[in-house]
Design a protein around this motif. Structure first.
Motif, PDB file in Angstrom:
ATOM      1  N   MET A  24      41.509  45.662  40.052  1.00 48.81           N
ATOM      2  CA  MET A  24      41.121  44.241  39.275  1.00 48.81           C
ATOM      3  C   MET A  24      40.417  43.518  40.425  1.00 48.81           C
ATOM      4  SD  MET A  24      45.109  42.547  39.148  1.00 48.81           S
ATOM      5  CE  MET A  24      44.965  43.037  37.454  1.00 48.81           C
ATOM      6  N   SER A  25      39.775  42.640  39.775  1.00 47.06           N
ATOM      7  CA  SER A  25      38.873  41.595  40.757  1.00 47.06           C
ATOM      8  C   SER A  25      39.887  40.830  41.273  1.00 47.06           C
ATOM      9  CB  SER A  25      38.000  40.680  39.805  1.00 47.06           C
ATOM     10  OG  SER A  25      38.789  39.760  39.116  1.00 47.06           O
ATOM     11  N   SER A  26      39.479  40.316  42.579  1.00 49.57           N
ATOM     12  CA  SER A  26      40.400  39.444  43.346  1.00 49.57           C
ATOM     13  C   SER A  26      40.768  38.020  42.590  1.00 49.57           C
ATOM     14  CB  SER A  26      39.688  39.005  44.740  1.00 49.57           C
ATOM     15  OG  SER A  26      38.485  38.283  44.461  1.00 49.57           O
ATOM     16  N   ASP A  27      39.787  37.684  41.704  1.00 50.68           N
ATOM     17  CA  ASP A  27      40.153  36.506  40.909  1.00 50.68           C
ATOM     18  C   ASP A  27      41.431  36.789  39.971  1.00 50.68           C
ATOM     19  OD1 ASP A  27      38.215  34.829  42.194  1.00 50.68           O
ATOM     20  OD2 ASP A  27      36.952  34.870  40.431  1.00 50.68           O
ATOM     21  N   GLU A  28      41.234  37.965  39.236  1.00 51.97           N
ATOM     22  CA  GLU A  28      42.034  38.277  38.302  1.00 51.97           C
ATOM     23  C   GLU A  28      43.491  38.393  39.045  1.00 51.97           C
ATOM     24  OE1 GLU A  28      42.617  41.383  34.539  1.00 51.97           O
ATOM     25  OE2 GLU A  28      40.872  41.641  36.183  1.00 51.97           O
ATOM     26  N   ARG A  29      43.571  39.098  40.296  1.00 46.42           N
ATOM     27  CA  ARG A  29      44.794  39.357  41.105  1.00 46.42           C
ATOM     28  C   ARG A  29      45.244  38.052  41.435  1.00 46.42           C
ATOM     29  NH1 ARG A  29      47.136  43.243  44.098  1.00 46.42           N
ATOM     30  NH2 ARG A  29      45.321  44.748  43.847  1.00 46.42           N
ATOM     31  N   PHE A  30      44.448  36.911  41.845  1.00 44.88           N
ATOM     32  CA  PHE A  30      44.995  36.036  42.114  1.00 44.88           C
ATOM     33  C   PHE A  30      45.653  35.157  40.878  1.00 44.88           C
ATOM     34  CE2 PHE A  30      44.887  30.967  43.167  1.00 44.88           C
ATOM     35  CZ  PHE A  30      45.405  31.091  44.252  1.00 44.88           C
ATOM     36  N   TYR A 103      42.240  30.396  47.298  1.00 42.97           N
ATOM     37  CA  TYR A 103      41.918  29.525  46.361  1.00 42.97           C
ATOM     38  C   TYR A 103      40.536  28.612  46.897  1.00 42.97           C
ATOM     39  CZ  TYR A 103      41.446  25.205  43.642  1.00 42.97           C
ATOM     40  OH  TYR A 103      41.172  24.105  43.009  1.00 42.97           O
ATOM     41  N   ILE A 104      40.388  28.025  47.919  1.00 45.45           N
ATOM     42  CA  ILE A 104      39.334  27.579  48.298  1.00 45.45           C
ATOM     43  C   ILE A 104      37.884  28.292  48.576  1.00 45.45           C
ATOM     44  CG2 ILE A 104      40.371  25.360  49.285  1.00 45.45           C
ATOM     45  CD1 ILE A 104      39.860  26.311  51.977  1.00 45.45           C
ATOM     46  N   GLU A 105      38.149  29.613  48.671  1.00 40.89           N
ATOM     47  CA  GLU A 105      37.089  30.363  48.813  1.00 40.89           C
ATOM     48  C   GLU A 105      36.077  30.608  47.471  1.00 40.89           C
ATOM     49  OE1 GLU A 105      35.853  32.257  51.403  1.00 40.89           O
ATOM     50  OE2 GLU A 105      37.110  30.888  52.757  1.00 40.89           O
ATOM     51  N   ASN A 106      37.011  30.264  46.303  1.00 40.13           N
ATOM     52  CA  ASN A 106      36.432  30.538  45.073  1.00 40.13           C
ATOM     53  C   ASN A 106      36.935  29.481  44.126  1.00 40.13           C
ATOM     54  OD1 ASN A 106      34.745  31.515  43.145  1.00 40.13           O
ATOM     55  ND2 ASN A 106      35.690  33.601  42.695  1.00 40.13           N
ATOM     56  N   SER A 107      36.893  28.395  44.445  1.00 49.22           N
ATOM     57  CA  SER A 107      37.814  27.359  43.631  1.00 49.22           C
ATOM     58  C   SER A 107      37.362  27.243  42.283  1.00 49.22           C
ATOM     59  CB  SER A 107      37.877  26.066  44.379  1.00 49.22           C
ATOM     60  OG  SER A 107      36.704  25.482  44.656  1.00 49.22           O
ATOM     61  N   SER A 108      35.837  27.356  41.983  1.00 46.89           N
ATOM     62  CA  SER A 108      35.271  26.997  40.982  1.00 46.89           C
ATOM     63  C   SER A 108      35.790  27.853  39.753  1.00 46.89           C
ATOM     64  CB  SER A 108      33.715  27.036  41.043  1.00 46.89           C
ATOM     65  OG  SER A 108      33.259  26.676  39.675  1.00 46.89           O
ATOM     66  N   ALA A 109      35.605  29.213  40.021  1.00 48.04           N
ATOM     67  CA  ALA A 109      35.831  30.283  39.200  1.00 48.04           C
ATOM     68  C   ALA A 109      37.633  30.075  38.972  1.00 48.04           C
ATOM     69  CB  ALA A 109      35.674  31.537  39.741  1.00 48.04           C
ATOM     70  N   LYS A 112      38.588  27.377  36.530  1.00 49.14           N
ATOM     71  CA  LYS A 112      38.660  27.798  35.208  1.00 49.14           C
ATOM     72  C   LYS A 112      39.568  28.453  34.941  1.00 49.14           C
ATOM     73  CE  LYS A 112      33.653  27.594  35.311  1.00 49.14           C
ATOM     74  NZ  LYS A 112      32.379  28.364  35.247  1.00 49.14           N
ATOM     75  N   ARG A 113      40.200  29.515  35.566  1.00 48.87           N
ATOM     76  CA  ARG A 113      41.298  30.384  34.969  1.00 48.87           C
ATOM     77  C   ARG A 113      42.538  29.670  34.837  1.00 48.87           C
ATOM     78  NH1 ARG A 113      40.721  36.011  35.666  1.00 48.87           N
ATOM     79  NH2 ARG A 113      38.702  36.554  36.146  1.00 48.87           N
ATOM     80  N   MET A 114      42.522  28.713  36.053  1.00 47.71           N
ATOM     81  CA  MET A 114      43.889  27.867  36.218  1.00 47.71           C
ATOM     82  C   MET A 114      43.807  26.759  34.809  1.00 47.71           C
ATOM     83  SD  MET A 114      44.696  24.563  38.843  1.00 47.71           S
ATOM     84  CE  MET A 114      44.174  25.892  40.328  1.00 47.71           C
ATOM     85  N   MET A 115      42.928  26.163  34.585  1.00 47.54           N
ATOM     86  CA  MET A 115      42.819  25.193  33.364  1.00 47.54           C
ATOM     87  C   MET A 115      43.152  25.910  31.993  1.00 47.54           C
ATOM     88  SD  MET A 115      42.947  22.279  34.386  1.00 47.54           S
ATOM     89  CE  MET A 115      44.005  22.759  35.892  1.00 47.54           C
ATOM     90  N   ASN A 116      42.679  27.124  31.932  1.00 43.47           N
ATOM     91  CA  ASN A 116      42.748  27.750  30.828  1.00 43.47           C
ATOM     92  C   ASN A 116      44.075  28.352  30.575  1.00 43.47           C
ATOM     93  OD1 ASN A 116      40.175  28.180  29.379  1.00 43.47           O
ATOM     94  ND2 ASN A 116      39.633  29.842  30.866  1.00 43.47           N
ATOM     95  N   ILE A 117      44.888  28.577  31.689  1.00 44.72           N
ATOM     96  CA  ILE A 117      46.409  29.128  31.652  1.00 44.72           C
ATOM     97  C   ILE A 117      47.110  27.978  31.213  1.00 44.72           C
ATOM     98  CG2 ILE A 117      48.253  29.631  33.018  1.00 44.72           C
ATOM     99  CD1 ILE A 117      46.272  31.559  34.679  1.00 44.72           C
ATOM    100  N   VAL A 118      46.784  26.562  31.761  1.00 46.31           N
ATOM    101  CA  VAL A 118      47.498  25.493  31.722  1.00 46.31           C
ATOM    102  C   VAL A 118      47.423  24.979  30.135  1.00 46.31           C
ATOM    103  CG1 VAL A 118      47.593  22.928  32.162  1.00 46.31           C
ATOM    104  CG2 VAL A 118      47.537  24.385  33.972  1.00 46.31           C
ATOM    105  N   LYS A 119      46.366  25.057  29.777  1.00 46.52           N
ATOM    106  CA  LYS A 119      45.990  24.711  28.427  1.00 46.52           C
ATOM    107  C   LYS A 119      46.761  25.735  27.440  1.00 46.52           C
ATOM    108  CE  LYS A 119      42.613  26.685  26.014  1.00 46.52           C
ATOM    109  NZ  LYS A 119      41.282  27.145  25.683  1.00 46.52           N
ATOM    110  N   GLU A 120      46.791  26.964  27.734  1.00 42.42           N
ATOM    111  CA  GLU A 120      47.594  27.837  26.969  1.00 42.42           C
ATOM    112  C   GLU A 120      49.161  27.678  26.926  1.00 42.42           C
ATOM    113  OE1 GLU A 120      46.581  31.832  28.060  1.00 42.42           O
ATOM    114  OE2 GLU A 120      44.606  31.512  27.352  1.00 42.42           O
ATOM    115  N   ARG A 121      49.455  27.018  28.252  1.00 43.93           N
ATOM    116  CA  ARG A 121      50.881  26.716  28.362  1.00 43.93           C
ATOM    117  C   ARG A 121      51.314  25.551  27.516  1.00 43.93           C
ATOM    118  NH1 ARG A 121      53.776  30.429  30.560  1.00 43.93           N
ATOM    119  NH2 ARG A 121      55.366  29.219  29.920  1.00 43.93           N
ATOM    120  N   ILE A 122      50.589  24.709  27.513  1.00 46.78           N
ATOM    121  CA  ILE A 122      50.732  23.305  26.733  1.00 46.78           C
ATOM    122  C   ILE A 122      50.837  23.679  25.429  1.00 46.78           C
ATOM    123  CG2 ILE A 122      50.063  21.080  26.377  1.00 46.78           C
ATOM    124  CD1 ILE A 122      48.942  21.013  29.293  1.00 46.78           C
TER     125      ILE A 122
END
Length: 135
Positions: A24-30, A103-109, A112-122
Motif C-alpha cells: 500500500m502507498s504511504s498515504d494509504e498506510r497513514f 503529515y506535513i510531508e504530504n498534507s494536501s493529499a 483530502k483523506r482526512m476530510m473524507n473520513i470525517v465526512k463519513e463519520r458524521i
C-alpha cells in the motif's frame, strides 16, 4: 517515543478493517494507521463540533430531508474553510510528533483523506444529530 506519544497511541481504538499491507502507498498506510483510529477516537467531539456548526447556522439542518442533510454535511466540510480547519485541528491535535512530521510531508493529499473520513463519520452518525438529541 515520548510519554505523550505513547499515551496518544494507547488511547486509539483498533479498527480491524484498517488493514496494513506491504504494497500500500504511504498515504494509504497513514490513513489506516493514524487517520481512521484518530477519527474514531474523536467521534463524539466531531459530532459536538458539527452540532455547534448547525446551531451557528440557525438550525437549518433540521429542516432538511435526509438526502439533503447528507449534502449539507458534505458542503459544510468542503466549502466552509473555517469549519474545515476546525475539524482538521480536532484530528491533527491527536497526532504523535512522528505522525505530524509525516503529515506535513504530504498534507494536501492527507487532508483530502482526512476530510473524507470525517465526512463519513458524521454522516454515519446522522441519527445522533436529530434536534431532540442535540445537547
Amino acid at each position: 517515543m515520548s510519554p505523550r506519544d505513547i499515551n496518544l497511541v494507547d488511547l486509539r481504538p483498533e479498527i480491524p478493517s484498517a488493514r496494513i499491507t506491504d504494497n500500500m502507498s504511504s498515504d494509504e498506510r497513514f490513513q489506516n494507521e493514524t487517520l481512521r483510529p484518530v477519527a474514531k477516537l474523536q467521534d463524539e467531539l466531531l459530532l459536538a463540533v458539527f452540532r455547534n456548526y448547525i446551531k451557528k447556522h440557525k438550525n437549518k439542518f433540521y429542516e432538511l430531508k435526509l438526502e439533503k442533510r447528507f449534502e449539507y454535511i458534505e458542503n459544510a466540510i468542503q466549502r466552509d474553510i473555517k469549519f474545515r480547519n476546525s475539524l482538521k485541528g480536532v484530528i491533527i491535535g491527536q497526532f504523535t510528533l512522528d505522525e505530524y512530521d509525516a503529515y506535513i510531508e504530504n498534507s494536501s493529499a492527507l487532508n483530502k483523506r482526512m476530510m473524507n473520513i470525517v465526512k463519513e463519520r458524521i454522516q454515519s452518525n446522522i441519527q445522533l444529530l436529530e434536534s431532540n438529541m442535540a445537547y
